[in-house]
Design an enzyme around this catalytic site. Sequence first.
Site: not given
Length: 499
Positions: A149, A173, A176, A281
């Site tokens: 995300f 993908k 979400e 990160c």
Amino acid sequence: MQELTHYINGAHVKGQSGRFADVMNPATGEVQARVPLANAEELAEAVEAAKAAQVGWAATNPQRRARVLMKFVDLLNRDMKKLAEALSREHGKTLPDAAGDVQRGLEVVEYCIGAPQMLKGEFTDAAGPGIDMYSMRQPLGVTAGITPFNFPAMIPMWMFAPAIACGNAFILKPSERDPSVPLMLAELMEEAGLPKGVLQVVNGDKEAVDAILYHPEIQSIGFVGSTPIAEYIYGTGCSQGKRVQCFGGAKNHMIVMPDADMDQAADALVGAGYGAAGERCMAISVAVPVGDKTADRLIEKLVPRIEKLKVGPYTAGDDVDYGPVVTAAAKANIERLVQTGIDQGAKLVVDGRDFKLQGYENGYFVGAHLFDHATPDMDIYKTEIFGPVLTTVRAQTYEEALKLAMDHEYGNGTAIFTRDGDTARDFANRVNVGMVGINVPIPVPLAYHTFGGWKKSVFGDLNQHGPDAFKFYTRTKTVTSRWPSGIKDGGEFSIPVME
Ligand code: NAD
């Protein structure tokens, strides 16, 4: 409420599985859309379209493929504001930070415009009598990527730009939590001239990920996200014979030597520790001052800077340093970890627990926290908090500070602040971490270098972007050819030796 779609074979396709996830506005805590969660049949439909499209795309010469990326860069610049706005609305980061997210992806797209050069093979003339030998880089076929995300524009582009430049089809993908920007990117690629089916977006959760892992036609998987999922995807994907690269979590240490410019170090720590609410990160989450005097000076400089940080929604414009964290669950997890820090004996010198933002009481805002006197056995040190929490572990010597960074299970990024060239050089050479900053707190390599950590921050061999991406998204074929003038009479029964 807005219902998002998948993007399959050049069209927005409604979800068929009947399963959806809420897409939140983290600043208000309101549901603003729902995103369909694909099942294996929907993924298989995308794979079929990808397979069909990839053949023609691979046969398109690399320069034409690169021209699509050139046009895509123009479109990204044209739509920069729109993309940043959509990104901030779902992620929560500030608008300049969201534009930076798009920009760092765009730079990798620019790099991939050099694909014709990167894909040139090797040739040996007259390797033997009448024999030539050449190697070529061919695309893998259908490739896939699963993204986190926290960089919903940059990380998808880091994957699909080189994959597509190399002649592959790519199925994305995305997370979400913030799927709108990835869908917009797929539309823009098509507007740039990409044939239908070459880039598709299949939204979903574990079910869609598992469908990718077990689909026999998918040749490679790129993953960026948390370490436990990276480990799962790497193990499962490899067991299915796929080429897999997974990038995981981080706990980045910044070592502050006694000779460092303390104002510079404090400024750097505040930006790297609290920017994007610590949800990077490459965020610095551990400060390691060397010596108690250095630690005291650093804390003294840090506290007023941290207390001044402005937390708010992206709509507040330039007045905001960082926004909310992504979900209520992320906020609760950060609060839980802060409590463990207090319980386990670290000193909370900036306490953000009571932070409230008037008018945004349901948003996922977290005040800035600073811990001092933490020790390596504490949960706040061992765990990736992924929030606006900076933990200070005091070291007495440089060797002790280096050992801390080296002994931690993660090895994504690290930094040292010093004026001493010898110490900096020693640190860069010895530390077992993939990306090192010398007086640079967030040493994210540019597009033409490669990005990747060490230890539990990575699973696989090749890094992201730079020359490694062209290796990851192609395989080598080597051809040995001999023409009649080089053929001797009679058969050869031993292994050929070039004379
Ligand atoms: P995450 O691991 O929760 O999710 C990443 C992706 O995996 C998403 O697409 C998600 O849908 C999917 N996923 C989640 N649970 C799954 C499951 N059980 N099985 C299969 N798939 C699953 O990560 P996140 O919270 O989206 O992102 C934050 C994490 O990503 C942090 O740990 C951060 O350090 C890491 N990260 C690493 C890098 C890097 O380059 N090393 C870059 C950015 C983020």
